[in-house]
Scaffold this active site. Structure first.
Site, PDB file in Angstrom:
ATOM      1  N   PRO A 185       0.825  -1.208   0.000  1.00 10.53           N
ATOM      2  CA  PRO A 185       0.000   0.000   0.000  1.00 10.53           C
ATOM      3  C   PRO A 185       0.858   1.255   0.000  1.00 10.53           C
ATOM      4  O   PRO A 185       1.870   1.325   0.694  1.00 10.53           O
ATOM      5  CB  PRO A 185      -0.801  -0.125   1.293  1.00 10.53           C
ATOM      6  CG  PRO A 185      -0.827  -1.587   1.579  1.00 10.53           C
ATOM      7  CD  PRO A 185       0.480  -2.119   1.093  1.00 10.53           C
ATOM      8  N   GLU A 186       0.450   2.244  -0.781  1.00 15.79           N
ATOM      9  CA  GLU A 186       1.198   3.489  -0.861  1.00 15.79           C
ATOM     10  C   GLU A 186       0.468   4.571  -0.067  1.00 15.79           C
ATOM     11  O   GLU A 186      -0.561   4.311   0.571  1.00 15.79           O
ATOM     12  CB  GLU A 186       1.403   3.879  -2.319  1.00 15.79           C
ATOM     13  CG  GLU A 186       2.240   2.854  -3.073  1.00 15.79           C
ATOM     14  CD  GLU A 186       2.713   3.350  -4.429  1.00 15.79           C
ATOM     15  OE1 GLU A 186       2.701   4.564  -4.665  1.00 15.79           O
ATOM     16  OE2 GLU A 186       3.101   2.507  -5.260  1.00 15.79           O
TER      17      GLU A 186
END
Length: 280
Positions: free
Chosen positions: A2-3
């Site tokens: 996840p960013e």
């Protein structure tokens, strides 16, 4: 992994569920995640009220009324899943369960166990080994083209590698680096030190725009990522270049047959997608 937009989306979902609530019961179902969990983990959490939830880079910060912060990272497959009522049958990879005084719960589920949790005092947070070296937040007003230019001046590494360096700017990941460079018209192969003046301004504007749009869309859904309410993000349907190898460049008047469309190259072991005509 996840960013920043995905982590921001999770933070906002957790805030709705946890802020102002007391942690009535905490279940610790293993002694470690990526790192060992801190001593007295359950005792330091149970009975504490959640004051606020925010984010630093890709870290979730759960501020407690004990002046401690529950510092969380989702790793590659970590998920924060919210629900109502007690957890009668935890799933195999539910490692931490937070039950609140209003009958709700949050489960930290992480099949690969690359996520982490730590407890750190508010006073020492900025000196924490995972936090102290982080660069500025990309969405802060203080992060400007001039700031970025100063941090990368003289760097011979590629601009793609530079903006992925968490010491240069915090929280930017592989997807949004490719998307921002596309919007700014900069080749991912360009030397970072040459991104000065107007180029740096354009890149910072592009970074802010792409991250803001992704947050508004709920984050991008990659394999294991789900939001706290179980819904998936949809920003991947707006990708201009990422995972679009050989497809026509959007907004570019180049001849697809002559250029081969969007190209992919490997930088630092990760895929980069770009238009060789639009990005210089």
């Amino acid at each position: 992994m996840p960013e920043l937009p995905e982590v921001e989306t999770v933070c906002r979902g957790l805030a709705l569920r946890l802020e102002g609530r007391r942690l009535a019961r905490v279940q610790q179902r293993r002694k470690d995640l990526r790192f060992p969990l801190p001593r007295g983990f359950v005792g330091r959490l149970e009975g504490r009220r959640v004051v606020k939830i925010d984010r630093r880079a890709k870290y979730i910060l759960i501020h407690l009324d004990s002046d401690e912060i529950l510092l969380c990272h989702l790793g590659m497959s970590g998920r924060m899943l919210i629900g109502i009522g007690p957890v009668l049958e935890p799933e195999p990879h539910d490692h931490i369960i937070l039950e609140t005084d209003d009958g709700g719960h949050v489960r930290f589920n992480d099949a690969r166990r690359f996520g982490m949790m730590d407890l750190v005092s508010e006073a020492s947070f900025a000196r924490h080994k995972l936090i102290k070296g982080l660069g500025p937040e990309p969405l802060d007003e203080a992060f400007t083209g001039a700031v970025l230019a100063a941090r990368i001046e003289g760097k011979a590494t590629s601009i793609k590698a530079a903006i992925l360096d968490q010491r240069v700017v915090a929280g930017i990941g592989n997807i949004y680096a490719s998307e921002a460079l596309f919007r700014a018209g900069l080749s991912p192969k360009r030397k970072a030190g040459t991104v000065q003046g107007g180029r740096a301004d354009k890149l910072v504007d592009a970074i802010k725009a792409v991250l803001s749009e992704a947050i508004a869309a709920g984050g991008s859904s990659l394999r294991d990522y789900v939001q706290t309410d179980g819904e998936l993000g949809y920003f991947q349907h707006r990708w201009a270049v990422y995972e679009r190898e050989t497809k026509a460049c959007p907004g570019c008047d180049c001849d697809f047959t002559a250029t081969g469309g969007i190209r992919r190259l490997t930088q630092g072991g990760r895929s980069t997608f770009y238009c060789p005509r639009r990005q210089r």
